[in-house]
Design an enzyme around this catalytic site. Sequence first.
Site, PDB file in Angstrom:
ATOM      1  CD  GLU A 147      -2.886  -1.194   2.360  1.00  0.00           C
ATOM      2  OE1 GLU A 147      -2.669  -0.434   3.327  1.00  0.00           O
ATOM      3  OE2 GLU A 147      -3.846  -1.989   2.334  1.00  0.00           O
ATOM      4  CD  GLU A 269      -3.504  -6.222   3.474  1.00  0.00           C
ATOM      5  OE1 GLU A 269      -4.403  -5.459   3.900  1.00  0.00           O
ATOM      6  OE2 GLU A 269      -2.294  -6.040   3.684  1.00  0.00           O
TER       7      GLU A 269
END
Length: 342
Positions: A147, A269
């Site tokens: 991220e 995720e």
Amino acid sequence: MTTFEYVKNLKAGWNLGNTLDSILHRRDGKKPHETVWGNPKTTQEMIQTVRDAGFDIFRVPVTWYQEMGDAPGYIINEEFLARVKEVVDYGINIGMTVIFNLHHENWHFPSEENYPAAKERLIKVWTQLANYFADYSEKLIFEAMNEPRKEKTEVEWTGGDEEGRRMVMKMNQVFVDTVRATGGKNSTRMLLVPNYAASCHEPAMVDFVMPVGENIILSLHGYFPYDFALGDDHSKNKWSESEQTEVDDLFARIEKYFLSKGIPVIMGETGARKKYDNVADRIEWAKYYTKKAREYGVPCCWWDNGYLEGPENSEVFGILNRKTLEWGFPEVVKAFVGGGSQ
């Protein structure tokens, strides 16, 4: 096999969250890094439990910055590196595909100003890691960053700005070139790269360009529908037809911007947090989400942070009780691993 074939052979993943990625706020030497956020030490038996439930991907988030020295070498602590290897081996030993990454590394803030320093550090870190794990088979995937985004800015979670998205892509290319330069099995190893924040927001998807090279996979994180799966409002805990539409739209975007352009995707995720007593709704979400994902050839990895209970404002994503090695929500697990067939 092609990269798409490699990804298609994968089914369902499990994240060892809040463990090797835990951040120490003080270094008094009294509490091991791995357990500082409340999870027990990882064992081979624990990962065998995960494998026995049908998961074939084992994602190992790792935070490295607090375990490395200063510039210019950024030398990683040997003891910590050996422990990461031990945990990786827990998955490799039982035939799982293992992913490890750089997690919580805010030093690679994606801006023009920060790029020279971030590039230098990324090269040093990934050169060490690629050489250390050089002899591993194609069962081990290196993931560039987790991220990467402009933290604590107004564009952190909105898909970023043009500069941020462009810098993430430049860093992805640095990662690919660095790993490939170490040679041997790393010349063809599968590599996982993110877009800005691993985001499924359209701005981050539209601008993405894959690095130059072969055997590269895109990592996305998709907690959708947001209000049901990740949002803090616990009244948004029911699964309905409108939520299905949001999932449909998500995978339509993935098809449009990536799959149709020859870019394979792993959902590194995802998950749906516990909100009051919404187990039945989470089961239906898991069935629908993973069925849709499999229709598009996108394997999904559940974010398990180890927390099966907690106050209303906490992110309760745990599904495995790591202390007893019992599944806290076995029907959710069955639905998720089954890809909608259960």
